[in-house]
Enzyme design. Structure first.
Site, PDB file in Angstrom:
ATOM      1  N   CYS A 118       6.606  -2.265  -8.257  1.00  5.53           N
ATOM      2  CA  CYS A 118       5.205  -1.962  -7.931  1.00  5.53           C
ATOM      3  C   CYS A 118       4.467  -3.218  -7.471  1.00  5.53           C
ATOM      4  CB  CYS A 118       4.499  -1.377  -9.142  1.00  5.53           C
ATOM      5  SG  CYS A 118       5.112   0.240  -9.596  1.00  5.53           S
ATOM      6  N   ASP A 169       3.799  -6.166  -9.218  1.00  5.46           N
ATOM      7  CA  ASP A 169       3.385  -7.096 -10.255  1.00  5.46           C
ATOM      8  C   ASP A 169       4.036  -6.711 -11.574  1.00  5.46           C
ATOM      9  OD1 ASP A 169       1.317  -8.624  -8.803  1.00  5.46           O
ATOM     10  OD2 ASP A 169       0.288  -6.708  -8.752  1.00  5.46           O
ATOM     11  N   CYS A 221       1.309 -12.205  -7.586  1.00  3.11           N
ATOM     12  CA  CYS A 221       0.627 -13.050  -6.611  1.00  3.11           C
ATOM     13  C   CYS A 221      -0.223 -14.110  -7.323  1.00  3.11           C
ATOM     14  CB  CYS A 221      -0.250 -12.174  -5.737  1.00  3.11           C
ATOM     15  SG  CYS A 221      -1.443 -11.250  -6.721  1.00  3.11           S
ATOM     16  N   CYS A 267      -4.971  -7.137 -11.184  1.00  7.20           N
ATOM     17  CA  CYS A 267      -4.306  -8.209 -11.950  1.00  7.20           C
ATOM     18  C   CYS A 267      -4.996  -8.411 -13.292  1.00  7.20           C
ATOM     19  CB  CYS A 267      -4.307  -9.508 -11.148  1.00  7.20           C
ATOM     20  SG  CYS A 267      -3.404  -9.389  -9.606  1.00  7.20           S
TER      21      CYS A 267
END
Ligand code: FES
Length: 304
Positions: free
Chosen positions: A41, A43, A68, A112
């Site tokens: 996916c 992350d 990222c 995130c």
């Protein structure tokens, strides 16, 4: 290029608390681990907490992240934030707290911060011996996004806590809608319901005005929207996994998605591909041409 704050860049270039915490048998101390996300996916985060059993205090926190810049910065920020807190205090840390600690995140990267909060929750519940499904109210929700396994409960929570107004924002926060896009209409319906519920206490005073404003800000007349960054990442990963990697693996090589910024896709060539004299051809023909054909003619692939 993403517009990152200085704090995000600082924690990306010099992450604090990276790594694992192993159980050493030290008296009075236990390690809690929580894992969220999947590399498929885009992350994944594994969070480790060293907990003083008698006080429930978090003595140390470390992380292992695949993701990222903002995933690494969010994970690093989270570990700094929870050190010294009790587990009950840590449970109150929200995704917004993580984003605020970083001085903000680009909206397309807010997932995130959500991943950090969820990993924290998972670690604490694992430590307490409560299976994730038993405490997670998501298990009672209706599956809305089958691409990412997201229920209406999770979407409602993200919408309410972060005051989200569009399906695109929901994708940015919890990824729902970021794959095939077939659930976007259902997400719009959920946003409308949450906003109507939120607006109800005000109906006696200015309810008509409030619901009109919300409705007009939520929808864009059904126009086709360009891919969000999360959708693009999911598609690129899918093409790599289903169309590129099987060919490379058959030749003793492999490729891993490293990062995506705009149309620049960074990959790591592995195995035979990493040392192959024709690795440039692999990049341009096997990977870049395929991604351009499937997703966007603007894509540029680079090896890191
Ligand atoms: S079902 Fe939600 S993006 Fe595919």
């Amino acid at each position: 290029m993403w517009d990152y704050t200085d704090k995000v860049l600082e924690l990306f270039y010099d992450p604090k608390n990276q790594g694992a915490i192993e159980e050493t048998g030290e008296a009075g101390v236990k390690v809690a681990t929580g894992e969220i996300g999947s590399i498929a996916c885009g992350d994944a985060l594994r969070l480790h907490l060293k907990v003083e059993v008698a006080s429930d205090k978090i003595l140390d926190a470390r992380f292992q992240t695949f993701g990222c810049t903002s995933a690494i910065a969010s994970s690093s920020a989270l570990t700094e934030m929870v050190k010294g807190l009790t587990l009950d205090e840590a449970l109150k840390v929200s995704n917004k707290d993580i984003a605020d600690y970083l001085g903000g995140l680009p909206e397309a990267k807010m997932h995130c911060s959500v991943m950090g909060q969820e990993a924290l929750e998972a670690a604490i519940y694992n430590y307490r011996g409560i299976p994730l499904a038993a405490h997670d109210d998501d298990d009672e929700g209706v599956l809305i996004c089958s691409c990412f396994g997201i229920t209406d409960t999770k979407i409602r929570k993200a919408v309410a806590q972060n005051n989200l107004l569009s399906a695109e924002q929901v994708t940015n926060y919890v990824k729902a809608g970021g794959g095939c896009g077939s659930c976007l209409t259902k997400i719009d319906d959920i946003i409308r319901e949450v906003k109507q519920e939120t607006a109800k206490p005000n109906l006696n005073t200015n309810g008509v005005k409030a619901t009109t404003e919300i409705a007009s800000s939520m929808f864009n007349g059904g126009q086709q929207k360009p891919l969000t960054n999360v959708q693009k990442i999911a598609l690129i990963q899918k093409v790599l996994d289903e169309e590129v990697r099987p060919v490379l693996i058959a030749d003793g090589g492999d490729v891993e998605l490293y990062d995506i910024e705009g149309n620049k896709v960074q990959v790591i060539l592995k195995g035979a591909c990493g040392s192959c004299s024709s690795s440039t051809a692999t990049l341009k023909v096997a990977i870049e041409a395929r991604l351009r054909d499937r997703i966007s003619k603007e894509i540029i692939v680079e090896a890191v």
